[in-house]
Enzyme design. Structure first.
Site, PDB file in Angstrom:
ATOM      1  N   HIS A   1      -6.870  -5.571  -1.351  1.00 58.82           N
ATOM      2  CA  HIS A   1      -5.892  -4.615  -0.820  1.00 58.82           C
ATOM      3  C   HIS A   1      -5.742  -4.873   0.681  1.00 58.82           C
ATOM      4  CE1 HIS A   1      -3.707  -0.777  -1.297  1.00 58.82           C
ATOM      5  NE2 HIS A   1      -4.006  -0.595  -0.027  1.00 58.82           N
TER       6      HIS A   1
ATOM      7  N   ASP B   1      -8.558  -5.397  -6.275  1.00 54.18           N
ATOM      8  CA  ASP B   1      -8.332  -4.183  -5.489  1.00 54.18           C
ATOM      9  C   ASP B   1      -8.583  -2.966  -6.371  1.00 54.18           C
ATOM     10  OD1 ASP B   1      -7.334  -2.117  -3.896  1.00 54.18           O
ATOM     11  OD2 ASP B   1      -5.248  -2.581  -4.385  1.00 54.18           O
TER      12      ASP B   1
ATOM     13  N   SER C   1       0.838  -1.203   0.000  1.00 51.19           N
ATOM     14  CA  SER C   1       0.000   0.000   0.000  1.00 51.19           C
ATOM     15  C   SER C   1       0.876   1.258   0.000  1.00 51.19           C
ATOM     16  CB  SER C   1      -0.955  -0.030   1.193  1.00 51.19           C
ATOM     17  OG  SER C   1      -1.926   0.981   1.085  1.00 51.19           O
TER      18      SER C   1
END
Length: 466
Positions: free
Chosen positions: A443, A387, A175
Site C-alpha cells: 500500500h 496490502d 488509497s
C-alpha cells in the site's frame, strides 16, 4: 498558528492570491539542470480564491503534445503530492546510498510514469503539503468540498495550459483518493455535459489500492489474513461462523465473535499492514481531529513519521526510515525556495497531515463507478496483493457488484518473463475496466514494485490490455 497571526498573514498574502506558475530548472540534491520539465505553482479556488492549492507539473519525457494528461491525487486524506512524486511515480527519488541525515541527495527514477504521461501532482485537500488558505474557515473540509476544489483547480489549470486541452485526460490516485477520484471524474463529465469551458478530453480514470466502500474494504481484512495464512483455518472458520461474516462494528454482546476477533488482532499485531512481508515499525501517529466515526489511521496505519528514528545502522531496516528524508529535504529553505513556496504560508511540511479538520461525508462510491462506466469511460483498478490496509479481495468484491461482462478471465500478466500479477478485463459497451493485482505490491503498489507498475500503466495507456 494563532488567529491574530493568521489574519496578519492573510493581509500580507493578499498580493499573492490568484495564480502563479514557475518553471523549476534545478533542485537541491540533484546535480545539474533537471533533465525534465518541472513547473510548480498555486491556483486559487473558491469564490474569493481563499484556498491556494499547490501543484507540481511534470511534462512527459516522451511526447508532451501526444501523451496523456494525468491529474494525480495522493491519498490520506492529507498526504502530500510530494510523497506520491518522491516515493511512487515521479521522475526523481532519494539516493539512499549517498544520503546523510543532514543532506539527502536525489537521483532520477528509472520507472517514473512521467516517461509516458504528463502528470499534475496536486496537494489536496487544503492543509496538505504546501497548499494553504488565508482563513480558518477554509480549513474545514469534507469529501464533497475536496472533490469540488480539485475539479475547479483542474478547470483553471487547463485554462492556463490550453496546449494540453486536447490530450487524453485521466484522473488518478490511490488509497483514500479512491473516494475522491471517481467524484472528480464525474464532475468533469457533468461539466462537459453542461458545456463548461474548457471542455475536457476525459478518457477515463485509474486507482491503486483504492478505498471504495469503507465497510466492505475493512471487513475484507479477515478473509485476506486467512488467504495469506496469517490466521489459521480453524480461527477463520470460527470467526466467520460466530461473526456471521461481519468483522467490524461488532455487537459487544456477541461474546464468541468478540473473542475470535481478539485472537485475530493478536495474529495481526506484528504485521506491517502496508505490506505483510516487511517489518512493522513503531512510530507515533496523532489522533485525527475529524468529527466523524471513521478513523483515517485505519487506512494509513504507520504512515506518519513523527518520532523520527536514528538513521545510523538500524538493527532492522524499516521502509518508514526512508520517509525521514522527505521531512528533511522538503523542510530545507533552499528546497522551498527552489520550488517557489510562498514564505510563511505553512507552519511546517509533513508527508501526511493527520490533523486535518476533515469530515468523511462519503462512505462509498460504487454508484459513481457505475455511472462512469455507463458513460463509456475506461478504468484501471490495481491492487498490491500484499496490502492488508485495503485488501485486494475487498476490491474484487465491489467490482463484482458492478455486474460487468468478463471479456478476459483471471490470468497472469508478465514483466520480463516473470509473473507480475493477475488481471481480469471487464466490459460494458463501450466501457472497459481492467482490474490487476501486482505481485508483492503493498500500500501502495508503485512504491514496492515500480518496474511492474510502470509496465502496467504503460500498456494500459497504449490500450494494450494485460
Amino acid at each position: 498558528m494563532k488567529l491574530w497571526a493568521l489574519h496578519g498573514l492573510a493581509l500580507c498574502l493578499l498580493f499573492q492570491s490568484g495564480l502563479s506558475q514557475t518553471v523549476v530548472k534545478s533542485l537541491p540534491g540533484l546535480p545539474g539542470d533537471l533533465p525534465f520539465h518541472l513547473e510548480t505553482g498555486y491556483i486559487g479556488v473558491g469564490e474569493t480564491e481563499d484556498v491556494q492549492l499547490f501543484y507540481y507539473f511534470v511534462k512527459s519525457e516522451r511526447s508532451p503534445k501526444d501523451d496523456p494528461l494525468v491529474l494525480w491525487l495522493t491519498g490520506g486524506p492529507g498526504c502530500s503530492a510530494l510523497s506520491g512524486l518522491l516515493y511512487e511515480i515521479g521522475p526523481f527519488t532519494f539516493n539512499y546510498e549517498n544520503s546523510t541525515r543532514d543532506k539527502p541527495t536525489l537521483k532520477l527514477h528509472e520507472y517514473s510514469w512521467t516517461k509516458v504521461a504528463n502528470i499534475i501532482f496536486l496537494d489536496q485537500p487544503i492543509g496538505t503539503g504546501f497548499s494553504y488558505a488565508n482563513s480558518w474557515e477554509s480549513y474545514n473540509v469534507n469529501d464533497n468540498v475536496s472533490a469540488a476544489e480539485s475539479y475547479e483547480f483542474l478547470r483553471k489549470w487547463l485554462k492556463l495550459h490550453p496546449e494540453f486541452q486536447n490530450n487524453p485526460l485521466y484522473i488518478a490516485g490511490d488509497s483514500y483518493s479512491g473516494i475522491i477520484v471517481p467524484m472528480v471524474s464525474l464532475q468533469v463529465a457533468e461539466g462537459n455535459d453542461a458545456d463548461l469551458k474548457p471542455k475536457m478530453n476525459l478518457e477515463g480514470y485509474l486507482l491503486g489500492n483504492p478505498v471504495t466502500n469503507v465497510n466492505s474494504d475493512l471487513n475484507s481484512r479477515v478473509p485476506f489474513a486467512h488467504l495469506k495464512a496469517i490466521i489459521s483455518d480453524e480461527l477463520y472458520e470460527s470467526a466467520n461462523t460466530n461473526c456471521i461474516g461481519n468483522y467490524i462494528n461488532v455487537n459487544e454482546s456477541n461474546a464468541a465473535c468478540v473473542d475470535d476477533l481478539k485472537v485475530v488482532t493478536e495474529c495481526l499485531e506484528n504485521i506491517n499492514t502496508a505490506n505483510i512481508l516487511e517489518p512493522r515499525c513503531v512510530t507515533m501517529i496523532p489522533k485525527s481531529t475529524a468529527g466523524d466515526t471513521w478513523d483515517p489511521s485505519l487506512i494509513n496505519d504507520n504512515r506518519t513519521l513523527l518520532l523520527l528514528p536514528k538513521l545510523e545502522s538500524p538493527r532492522v531496516w524499516c521502509r518508514h526510515y526512508n520517509y525521514l528524508y522527505s521531512y528533511i529535504w522538503a523542510s530545507d529553505k533552499a528546497v522551498q525556495d527552489a520550488l517557489h513556496i510562498r514564505e510563511g504560508t505553512i507552519e511546517k511540511w509533513v508527508r501526511c497531515n493527520e490533523t486535518l479538520s476533515y469530515t468523511y461525508t462519503v462512505k462509498e462510491v460504487i454508484d459513481i463507478h457505475k455511472e462512469l462506466i455507463k458513460r463509456g469511460f475506461r478504468a484501471l483498478i490495481y491492487s498490491g496483493d500484499h496490502d492488508i490496509v485495503i485488501p485486494y479481495v475487498g476490491t474484487q468484491a465491489w467490482i463484482n457488484t458492478l455486474n460487468l461482462t468478463i471479456s478476459q478471465d483471471w490470468h497472469a500478466w508478465f514483466v520480463d518473463g516473470q509473473i507480475a500479477g493477475y488481471a481480469t478485463l471487464y466490459s460494458y459497451f463501450p466501457s472497459l475496466l481492467t482490474y490487476a493485482t501486482v505481485k508483492g505490491g503493498g500500500h501502495t503498489a508503485p512504491e514496492y514494485k515500480p518496474k511492474e507498475c510502470f509496465a502496467l500503466i504503460n500498456r494500459w495507456f497504449d490500450y494494450y490490455y494485460v
